[in-house]
Motif scaffolding. Structure first.
Motif, PDB file in Angstrom:
ATOM      1  N   PHE A 194      87.287 138.478  31.037  1.00  0.00           N
ATOM      2  CA  PHE A 194      86.043 137.967  30.465  1.00  0.00           C
ATOM      3  C   PHE A 194      85.252 137.248  31.550  1.00  0.00           C
ATOM      4  N   VAL A 195      83.978 136.989  31.267  1.00  0.00           N
ATOM      5  CA  VAL A 195      83.126 136.264  32.192  1.00  0.00           C
ATOM      6  C   VAL A 195      82.648 134.993  31.499  1.00  0.00           C
ATOM      7  N   THR A 196      82.665 133.885  32.224  1.00  0.00           N
ATOM      8  CA  THR A 196      82.126 132.632  31.710  1.00  0.00           C
ATOM      9  C   THR A 196      80.816 132.330  32.433  1.00  0.00           C
ATOM     10  N   ALA A 197      80.090 131.350  31.930  1.00  0.00           N
ATOM     11  CA  ALA A 197      78.755 131.064  32.465  1.00  0.00           C
ATOM     12  C   ALA A 197      78.737 130.812  33.964  1.00  0.00           C
ATOM     13  N   PRO A 198      79.678 130.036  34.539  1.00  0.00           N
ATOM     14  CA  PRO A 198      79.620 129.818  35.989  1.00  0.00           C
ATOM     15  C   PRO A 198      79.815 131.093  36.804  1.00  0.00           C
TER      16      PRO A 198
ATOM     17  N   ASP B 166      90.560 107.248  24.710  1.00  0.00           N
ATOM     18  CA  ASP B 166      91.458 106.133  24.991  1.00  0.00           C
ATOM     19  C   ASP B 166      91.555 105.844  26.485  1.00  0.00           C
ATOM     20  N   ARG B 167      91.456 106.880  27.309  1.00  0.00           N
ATOM     21  CA  ARG B 167      91.703 106.713  28.738  1.00  0.00           C
ATOM     22  C   ARG B 167      90.434 106.603  29.579  1.00  0.00           C
ATOM     23  N   LEU B 168      89.311 107.026  29.024  1.00  0.00           N
ATOM     24  CA  LEU B 168      88.051 106.941  29.760  1.00  0.00           C
ATOM     25  C   LEU B 168      87.477 105.531  29.588  1.00  0.00           C
ATOM     26  N   GLU B 169      87.676 104.702  30.591  1.00  0.00           N
ATOM     27  CA  GLU B 169      87.256 103.308  30.517  1.00  0.00           C
ATOM     28  C   GLU B 169      85.752 103.145  30.692  1.00  0.00           C
ATOM     29  N   LYS B 170      85.158 104.050  31.444  1.00  0.00           N
ATOM     30  CA  LYS B 170      83.748 103.942  31.783  1.00  0.00           C
ATOM     31  C   LYS B 170      83.247 105.332  32.123  1.00  0.00           C
ATOM     32  N   GLY B 171      82.138 105.765  31.503  1.00  0.00           N
ATOM     33  CA  GLY B 171      81.639 107.087  31.840  1.00  0.00           C
ATOM     34  C   GLY B 171      81.060 107.843  30.667  1.00  0.00           C
ATOM     35  N   ALA B 172      81.081 109.162  30.792  1.00  0.00           N
ATOM     36  CA  ALA B 172      80.507 110.051  29.783  1.00  0.00           C
ATOM     37  C   ALA B 172      81.241 111.382  29.833  1.00  0.00           C
ATOM     38  N   ALA B 173      81.003 112.220  28.830  1.00  0.00           N
ATOM     39  CA  ALA B 173      81.649 113.534  28.766  1.00  0.00           C
ATOM     40  C   ALA B 173      80.682 114.546  28.186  1.00  0.00           C
ATOM     41  N   PHE B 174      80.700 115.763  28.739  1.00  0.00           N
ATOM     42  CA  PHE B 174      79.876 116.865  28.253  1.00  0.00           C
ATOM     43  C   PHE B 174      80.768 118.094  28.102  1.00  0.00           C
ATOM     44  N   LEU B 175      80.874 118.587  26.877  1.00  0.00           N
ATOM     45  CA  LEU B 175      81.754 119.700  26.562  1.00  0.00           C
ATOM     46  C   LEU B 175      80.915 120.861  26.052  1.00  0.00           C
ATOM     47  N   ILE B 176      81.134 122.029  26.635  1.00  0.00           N
ATOM     48  CA  ILE B 176      80.337 123.225  26.346  1.00  0.00           C
ATOM     49  C   ILE B 176      81.268 124.305  25.825  1.00  0.00           C
ATOM     50  N   ASP B 177      80.927 124.849  24.660  1.00  0.00           N
ATOM     51  CA  ASP B 177      81.813 125.861  24.073  1.00  0.00           C
ATOM     52  C   ASP B 177      81.098 126.579  22.944  1.00  0.00           C
ATOM     53  N   TYR B 178      81.724 127.640  22.448  1.00  0.00           N
ATOM     54  CA  TYR B 178      81.136 128.337  21.308  1.00  0.00           C
ATOM     55  C   TYR B 178      81.722 127.774  20.024  1.00  0.00           C
ATOM     56  N   GLY B 179      80.847 127.618  19.038  1.00  0.00           N
ATOM     57  CA  GLY B 179      81.302 127.046  17.779  1.00  0.00           C
ATOM     58  C   GLY B 179      80.160 126.614  16.893  1.00  0.00           C
ATOM     59  N   PHE B 180      80.498 125.855  15.855  1.00  0.00           N
ATOM     60  CA  PHE B 180      79.542 125.497  14.813  1.00  0.00           C
ATOM     61  C   PHE B 180      79.838 124.093  14.294  1.00  0.00           C
ATOM     62  N   PRO B 181      78.869 123.476  13.596  1.00  0.00           N
ATOM     63  CA  PRO B 181      79.206 122.307  12.773  1.00  0.00           C
ATOM     64  C   PRO B 181      80.013 122.771  11.568  1.00  0.00           C
ATOM     65  N   GLU B 182      80.708 121.855  10.918  1.00  0.00           N
ATOM     66  CA  GLU B 182      81.665 122.275   9.880  1.00  0.00           C
ATOM     67  C   GLU B 182      80.992 122.984   8.710  1.00  0.00           C
TER      68      GLU B 182
ATOM     69  N   MET C 156      74.356 134.037  25.161  1.00  0.00           N
ATOM     70  CA  MET C 156      75.120 132.795  25.102  1.00  0.00           C
ATOM     71  C   MET C 156      74.289 131.615  24.594  1.00  0.00           C
ATOM     72  N   GLY C 157      73.000 131.788  24.498  1.00  0.00           N
ATOM     73  CA  GLY C 157      72.111 130.660  24.256  1.00  0.00           C
ATOM     74  C   GLY C 157      72.321 129.922  22.960  1.00  0.00           C
ATOM     75  N   GLU C 158      72.600 130.648  21.877  1.00  0.00           N
ATOM     76  CA  GLU C 158      72.726 130.019  20.573  1.00  0.00           C
ATOM     77  C   GLU C 158      74.174 129.812  20.152  1.00  0.00           C
TER      78      GLU C 158
END
Length: 370
Positions: free
Chosen positions: A63-67, A232-248, A341-343
Motif C-alpha cells: 500500500f501507499v501512504t501520504a508521505p 499520562d506521559r506527555l508532560e508538555k506539548g501537543a499531538a496530531f493524529l492522521i487516519d481514516y475513520g469517522f465520528p461515532e 484521501m481528502g475526506e
C-alpha cells in the motif's frame, strides 16, 4: 467461513497463533489474533521483512501512504508542527509508527528550511525491520534522530502519527438475531487454517445501533488506551493524529453493518483477515469520538478535528502545489480530493494544558460532530 494460507502452513507464525489459541482454551478474540498477525516479533506483518510501503505492486509493496505519495504531505504538516513547537515551548518531534521514514525526512527537511535545525526527532516503533529502513532514509539526520521501542515514562514535544491508530488491534462485536457476540478465531475443522467463532458477550458498541438486523462492528479499547497512556506521559506539548475513520454517529450507523476491518496486499484490498496471515496488513477505521473522549478523560484538550483536505489547505498546501510541476501537483491533489484521501482521512489534534488556535483547524473544524 474457513480460510487457508496457500503454500505457507505450517509456518512459525501459524504455530505461534495455534499455541495462543490452545492456551486460551481453543478460542481467542480477534484483537489477540490481529496483534499476533501484525506484531509477533520477527513473524507478524509489521515485524517481518516485506516491503509494505511503496507506489506500485512491482516494488513488492502492499500500500501507499501520504508521505510516500508526495513530499508535500510532510512539508505541509511541518507548518503545523513548527507552530506547535513554538506554542508549547518544546524542541522535540515524536513520531509513532514511522513506516519507511519518509515522513520523518520530510518534516526534518522542512523544519530546517524554517530555521528549526535545533529540533530533535524521536521515533517510537515496534518493528526492527522498519527501523533499519528508517535509519537508512535518515542517514543525514542521524545525529538528531533516536529510536525507542516503547513510550518513555515522561516526554515533552509534538507528537505526530500518520496511519497509526488504524493498525491497533480491535475487538469484533456481532449482533446476530438480536443477540450480541464477540467474534473470535478458532482452528478450522481440518487444522490447517482459521475460522470465525462467536461467543456471547456483555460488550456493546458505545452507542445503540438501531434496528434488528445482523450487524458487525468494532470497538477500540487498545487505541483508546494508547491515547490515555500518551496523555499520562506527555508532560508538555501537543499531538496530531492522521487516519481514516469517522465520528461515532457515522461509525456505528445502522447501514455500516459489515464493519470496517480491511486487509491490504500488493495494492489490493480484501476483507478476509484470516487468510495469508502475516503476509498482509490488517486495519480498521478509527472511531474519532472514542479517541477524543479518551484524550479528554485523560486530561488533554482537543485542538480540533477536521478532514485531511481541510487541514492541509489550512496549513498552506496550495502555495506549495503552485511551486510544483504538473506531475507533482497531480500527486499532491490526491491528498485533498474527496474521492481519494481528502475526506476519508481525518486529523485530530490534542494539547497539554490550555488549548490554542492551531492553524490546521482554522477553517472547517468539525469538533462539534464528535
Amino acid at each position: 467461513m474457513t480460510t487457508k494460507t496457500p503454500n505457507s502452513l505450517p509456518t512459525a507464525l501459524d504455530h505461534l497463533i495455534a499455541r495462543s489459541v490452545e492456551r486460551a482454551g481453543g478460542w481467542i478474540g480477534f484483537d489477540r489474533f490481529m496483534a499476533l498477525a501484525l506484531y509477533a516479533p520477527g513473524l507478524g506483518y509489521y515485524a517481518n521483512t516485506s516491503a509494505k510501503f511503496g507506489h506500485m505492486p512491482s516494488s513488492g509493496s502492499d500500500f501507499v501512504t501520504a508521505p510516500e505519495l508526495t513530499p508535500m504531505f510532510g512539508q505541509t504538516l511541518a507548518a503545523q508542527v513548527a507552530q506547535a513547537l513554538e506554542k508549547t515551548g518544546t524542541d522535540t518531534v515524536w513520531e509513532f509508527g514511522a513506516g519507511s521514514g519518509a515522513l520523518a525526512v520530510q518534516l526534518l527537511h522542512a523544519l530546517d528550511d524554517m530555521g528549526r535545525s535545533d529540533v530533535r526527532y524521536r521515533i517510537v516503533d515496534l518493528s526492527g525491520t522498519l527501523r533499519e529502513r528508517q535509519q537508512q532514509a535518515l542517514v543525514r539526520y542521524a545525529d538528531r534522530v533516536e529510536w525507542l521501542g516503547e513510550l518513555p515514562e515522561k516526554m515533552q514535544g509534538v507528537v505526530v502519527g500518520n496511519e497509526v491508530l488504524d493498525a491497533m488491534p480491535v475487538q469484533l462485536l456481532a449482533r446476530v438475531k438480536g443477540q450480541w457476540f464477540e467474534r473470535g478465531v478458532v482452528r478450522n475443522a481440518t487444522g490447517d487454517g482459521w475460522t470465525w467463532a462467536d461467543r456471547p458477550t456483555d460488550l456493546r458498541p458505545p452507542v445503540d445501533v438501531p434496528g434488528a438486523h445482523d450487524y458487525l462492528t468494532e470497538i477500540h479499547p487498545q487505541a483508546q488506551a494508547f491515547i490515555a497512556t500518551l496523555a499520562d506521559r506527555l508532560e508538555k506539548g501537543a499531538a496530531f493524529l492522521i487516519d481514516y475513520g469517522f465520528p461515532e454517529s457515522e461509525y456505528y450507523h445502522p447501514q455500516r453493518h459489515m464493519g470496517t476491518v480491511m486487509c491490504h496486499r500488493a495494492h489490493q484490498a480484501d476483507g478476509d483477515p484470516l487468510a495469508d496471515v502475516g503476509y498482509k496488513d490488517i486495519t480498521a477505521h478509527v472511531d474519532f469520538t472514542g479517541i477524543a473522549l479518551a484524550g479528554q478523560d485523560a486530561g488533554l484538550e482537543v485542538l480540533g478535528y477536521t478532514s485531511q483536505a481541510r487541514f492541509l489547505l489550512n496549513c498552506g498546501l496550495v502555495s506549495r502545489m503552485e511551486q510544483g510541476s504538473v506531475a507533482e501537483r497531480a500527486m499532491a491533489a490526491r491528498l485533498i480530493h474527496e474521492h481519494e484521501m481528502g475526506e476519508l482521512f481525518k486529523v485530530i489534534g490534542f494539547a497539554v494544558g490550555e488549548p490554542w488556535d492551531a492553524m490546521g483547524f482554522a477553517e472547517g473544524d468539525r469538533s462539534h460532530t464528535l
